[in-house]
Design a protein around this motif. Structure first.
Motif, PDB file in Angstrom:
ATOM      1  N   ALA A 187      -0.290 -10.746   1.442  1.00  0.00           N
ATOM      2  CA  ALA A 187      -0.848  -9.453   1.040  1.00  0.00           C
ATOM      3  C   ALA A 187      -2.200  -9.341   1.757  1.00  0.00           C
ATOM      4  CB  ALA A 187      -1.016  -9.416  -0.476  1.00  0.00           C
ATOM      5  N   ILE A 188      -3.088  -8.517   1.254  1.00  0.00           N
ATOM      6  CA  ILE A 188      -4.476  -8.530   1.725  1.00  0.00           C
ATOM      7  C   ILE A 188      -5.373  -8.799   0.519  1.00  0.00           C
ATOM      8  CG2 ILE A 188      -4.238  -7.117   3.817  1.00  0.00           C
ATOM      9  CD1 ILE A 188      -4.945  -4.660   2.261  1.00  0.00           C
ATOM     10  N   THR A 189      -6.509  -9.448   0.791  1.00  0.00           N
ATOM     11  CA  THR A 189      -7.425  -9.797  -0.297  1.00  0.00           C
ATOM     12  C   THR A 189      -7.895  -8.511  -0.979  1.00  0.00           C
ATOM     13  OG1 THR A 189      -8.165 -11.642   1.068  1.00  0.00           O
ATOM     14  CG2 THR A 189      -9.513 -11.104  -0.866  1.00  0.00           C
ATOM     15  N   PRO A 190      -7.678  -8.397  -2.309  1.00  0.00           N
ATOM     16  CA  PRO A 190      -8.084  -7.149  -2.985  1.00  0.00           C
ATOM     17  C   PRO A 190      -9.591  -6.914  -2.894  1.00  0.00           C
ATOM     18  CG  PRO A 190      -6.681  -8.510  -4.407  1.00  0.00           C
ATOM     19  CD  PRO A 190      -7.060  -9.365  -3.228  1.00  0.00           C
ATOM     20  N   THR A 191      -9.961  -5.645  -2.747  1.00  0.00           N
ATOM     21  CA  THR A 191     -11.376  -5.264  -2.711  1.00  0.00           C
ATOM     22  C   THR A 191     -11.579  -4.111  -3.716  1.00  0.00           C
ATOM     23  OG1 THR A 191     -10.781  -3.946  -0.775  1.00  0.00           O
ATOM     24  CG2 THR A 191     -11.931  -5.989  -0.346  1.00  0.00           C
ATOM     25  N   PRO A 192     -12.818  -3.925  -4.187  1.00  0.00           N
ATOM     26  CA  PRO A 192     -13.044  -2.860  -5.180  1.00  0.00           C
ATOM     27  C   PRO A 192     -12.852  -1.479  -4.555  1.00  0.00           C
ATOM     28  CG  PRO A 192     -15.034  -4.198  -4.845  1.00  0.00           C
ATOM     29  CD  PRO A 192     -14.056  -4.606  -3.810  1.00  0.00           C
TER      30      PRO A 192
ATOM     31  N   ALA B 176      14.153 -12.400  -9.941  1.00  0.00           N
ATOM     32  CA  ALA B 176      13.272 -11.380 -10.546  1.00  0.00           C
ATOM     33  C   ALA B 176      12.826 -10.432  -9.440  1.00  0.00           C
ATOM     34  CB  ALA B 176      12.051 -12.035 -11.189  1.00  0.00           C
ATOM     35  N   ARG B 177      12.902  -9.131  -9.724  1.00  0.00           N
ATOM     36  CA  ARG B 177      12.453  -8.143  -8.730  1.00  0.00           C
ATOM     37  C   ARG B 177      10.960  -7.907  -8.921  1.00  0.00           C
ATOM     38  NH1 ARG B 177      14.389  -3.235  -5.783  1.00  0.00           N
ATOM     39  NH2 ARG B 177      12.508  -1.968  -5.618  1.00  0.00           N
ATOM     40  N   MET B 178      10.204  -8.081  -7.866  1.00  0.00           N
ATOM     41  CA  MET B 178       8.746  -7.965  -7.949  1.00  0.00           C
ATOM     42  C   MET B 178       8.274  -6.867  -7.010  1.00  0.00           C
ATOM     43  SD  MET B 178       8.051 -12.034  -7.596  1.00  0.00           S
ATOM     44  CE  MET B 178       6.361 -11.839  -8.055  1.00  0.00           C
ATOM     45  N   GLU B 179       7.696  -5.823  -7.574  1.00  0.00           N
ATOM     46  CA  GLU B 179       7.056  -4.773  -6.771  1.00  0.00           C
ATOM     47  C   GLU B 179       5.580  -5.123  -6.702  1.00  0.00           C
ATOM     48  OE1 GLU B 179       7.915  -1.827  -5.290  1.00  0.00           O
ATOM     49  OE2 GLU B 179      10.007  -1.648  -5.968  1.00  0.00           O
ATOM     50  N   VAL B 180       5.008  -5.061  -5.518  1.00  0.00           N
ATOM     51  CA  VAL B 180       3.577  -5.347  -5.370  1.00  0.00           C
ATOM     52  C   VAL B 180       2.933  -4.226  -4.556  1.00  0.00           C
ATOM     53  CG1 VAL B 180       3.674  -7.837  -5.683  1.00  0.00           C
ATOM     54  CG2 VAL B 180       4.159  -6.926  -3.431  1.00  0.00           C
ATOM     55  N   TRP B 181       1.756  -3.806  -4.956  1.00  0.00           N
ATOM     56  CA  TRP B 181       1.061  -2.746  -4.217  1.00  0.00           C
ATOM     57  C   TRP B 181      -0.431  -2.860  -4.430  1.00  0.00           C
ATOM     58  CZ3 TRP B 181       3.440  -2.126  -8.841  1.00  0.00           C
ATOM     59  CH2 TRP B 181       2.861  -1.312  -9.812  1.00  0.00           C
ATOM     60  N   GLU B 182      -1.207  -2.383  -3.448  1.00  0.00           N
ATOM     61  CA  GLU B 182      -2.665  -2.505  -3.537  1.00  0.00           C
ATOM     62  C   GLU B 182      -3.344  -1.540  -2.570  1.00  0.00           C
ATOM     63  OE1 GLU B 182      -4.281  -6.252  -2.063  1.00  0.00           O
ATOM     64  OE2 GLU B 182      -2.545  -6.526  -0.761  1.00  0.00           O
ATOM     65  N   ALA B 183      -4.656  -1.382  -2.749  1.00  0.00           N
ATOM     66  CA  ALA B 183      -5.467  -0.554  -1.843  1.00  0.00           C
ATOM     67  C   ALA B 183      -5.847  -1.381  -0.618  1.00  0.00           C
ATOM     68  CB  ALA B 183      -6.727  -0.087  -2.573  1.00  0.00           C
ATOM     69  N   ASP B 184      -6.129  -0.709   0.499  1.00  0.00           N
ATOM     70  CA  ASP B 184      -6.605  -1.439   1.679  1.00  0.00           C
ATOM     71  C   ASP B 184      -8.101  -1.714   1.547  1.00  0.00           C
ATOM     72  OD1 ASP B 184      -7.991   0.897   2.391  1.00  0.00           O
ATOM     73  OD2 ASP B 184      -6.526   1.505   3.901  1.00  0.00           O
ATOM     74  N   GLU B 185      -8.685  -2.378   2.557  1.00  0.00           N
ATOM     75  CA  GLU B 185     -10.096  -2.776   2.405  1.00  0.00           C
ATOM     76  C   GLU B 185     -11.042  -1.581   2.458  1.00  0.00           C
ATOM     77  OE1 GLU B 185     -11.278  -5.551   5.440  1.00  0.00           O
ATOM     78  OE2 GLU B 185     -11.266  -4.019   6.999  1.00  0.00           O
ATOM     79  N   ASP B 186     -10.521  -0.410   2.851  1.00  0.00           N
ATOM     80  CA  ASP B 186     -11.351   0.795   2.805  1.00  0.00           C
ATOM     81  C   ASP B 186     -11.248   1.490   1.443  1.00  0.00           C
ATOM     82  OD1 ASP B 186     -12.246   0.546   5.478  1.00  0.00           O
ATOM     83  OD2 ASP B 186     -10.290   1.243   6.160  1.00  0.00           O
ATOM     84  N   GLY B 187     -10.439   0.914   0.554  1.00  0.00           N
ATOM     85  CA  GLY B 187     -10.374   1.446  -0.813  1.00  0.00           C
ATOM     86  C   GLY B 187      -9.319   2.512  -1.016  1.00  0.00           C
ATOM     87  N   PHE B 188      -8.349   2.605  -0.093  1.00  0.00           N
ATOM     88  CA  PHE B 188      -7.331   3.648  -0.219  1.00  0.00           C
ATOM     89  C   PHE B 188      -5.930   3.059  -0.261  1.00  0.00           C
ATOM     90  CE2 PHE B 188     -10.857   5.819   1.998  1.00  0.00           C
ATOM     91  CZ  PHE B 188     -11.125   6.789   1.042  1.00  0.00           C
ATOM     92  N   TYR B 189      -5.076   3.665  -1.104  1.00  0.00           N
ATOM     93  CA  TYR B 189      -3.644   3.368  -1.076  1.00  0.00           C
ATOM     94  C   TYR B 189      -3.005   4.179   0.052  1.00  0.00           C
ATOM     95  CZ  TYR B 189      -4.022   0.863  -5.449  1.00  0.00           C
ATOM     96  OH  TYR B 189      -4.346  -0.069  -6.402  1.00  0.00           O
TER      97      TYR B 189
END
Ligand code: BEZ
Ligand code: FE
Length: 315
Positions: free
Chosen positions: A198-203, A158-171
């Motif tokens: 990854a990095i722990t997601p932040t708001p 299965a192909r898995m794309e993953v993406w998230e913001a950094d801890e400063d809240g920016f992609y």
């Protein structure tokens, strides 16, 4: 166009109501010539609902003008990196409603949520156990799980794309330096399992320096999104899954700006103090880290999923 000032639609004189209804009928009829029956259906229904809205609220010309100025500003701020119309759709709940319509619950399949404007084609591939952060600021987070079908059979490759913001809240795409960070893709192994750092997601706030942000401020709504990590999972014969995982305990879960939170997508992110050995023996240089398990269940492809109109389905 005359300004209607007679208040609620119910108080509009019968003669005026007839004039308004006559216009709706004329506009609806103007789409009768459409060759494509679906386009005809969409435009006629849009006309009926739009006019019903205009008539219900007795829209003033000044308000119509403000609406045009709002849409014009949304157009002006939109470019290949900033998509104000997706944001508008998101904060109106239209994105989540479209997802709900097109991703009907199927057995125990993982639920979908909003794509958002920060997915980018062409992310780097990472090996199983690799690090998709590429140096993005944030606490390291070990993510692992399985990809299976709804009968529990492993889905390899299965192909898995993953993406998230950094801890400063920016992609990454929100920085001006063309960096690629906190995004990547990987493949589940022959047993259907996967793992990566990854990095722990932040708001973080959705971009709120444009007309959509002004709208949120005017109505007293927050632009904050609950902490999350995005996934796009694709496999032969399976319904494409676009989703996030959210962090249990995040105080924003109940008031996500884009209505993206679903209970089944809330996961335990376990905190590990500095010095706790990492699952893969990685040297974390004295830092604390977190971990989360996300077992993904993919519905069969011939069930309602992204891009599959309900008429095309064979359930
Ligand atoms: C996101 O999760 O990336 C997102 C979703 C909707 C609007 C803005 C951002
Ligand atoms: Fe996001």
């Amino acid at each position: 166009m005359g300004t209607e000032t007679s208040g609620a639609a119910g108080q509009v004189a019968a003669e005026q109501q007839a004039r308004e209804k006559d216009l709706v009928d004329k506009v609806v009829a103007s789409f009768e010539t459409a060759q494509d029956p679906r386009l005809k259906q969409l435009m006629q229904a849009l006309t009926r609902h739009l006019h019903a809205f205009l008539r219900e609220v007795r829209l003033t010309e000044a308000e119509w003008d403000a609406a045009i100025r709002f849409l014009t500003a949304a157009g002006h701020i939109t470019d290949d990196k900033r998509q104000e119309f997706i944001l508008l759709s998101d904060v109106l709940g239209a994105s989540m409603q479209t997802i709900a319509i097109n991703n009907e619950a199927y057995a125990n399949a993982t639920e979908a949520t909003v794509l958002g404007p920060f997915f980018v084609e062409g992310s780097p591939e990472i090996p199983l156990g690799g690090d998709m952060s590429f140096g993005a600021a944030g606490q390291p987070c070990w993510v692992e799980g399985t990809v299976t079908d709804t009968d529990g059979k492993p889905v390899p490759g299965a192909r898995m794309e993953v993406w998230e913001a950094d801890e400063d809240g920016f992609y990454d795409v929100q920085y001006d330096d063309d960096r690629t960070a906190a995004r990547g893709h990987l493949f589940s192994d022959e047993t259907g399992t996967y793992r990566f750092w990854a990095i722990t997601p932040t708001p973080y706030p959705i971009p709120h320096d444009g007309p959509v942000g002004a709208l949120l401020a005017a109505v007293g709504r927050s632009p904050m999104r609950a902490s999350h990590l995005h996934f796009d999972v694709r496999a032969e014969g399976r319904r494409t899954l676009i989703t996030h995982i959210f962090v249990r305990g995040d105080e924003l879960l109940g008031r996500d700006a884009v209505f993206g939170v679903k209970d089944s997508l809330i996961h335990d992110f376990v905190e590990h103090p500095a010095g706790t050995p990492a699952p893969d023996g990685r040297d974390l240089a004295g830092r604390s880290w977190s971990s989360v398990r996300f077992d993904i269940v993919l519905a069969p492809a011939d069930t309602a999923g992204p891009g599959i109109a309900s008429d095309d389905r064979s359930l």
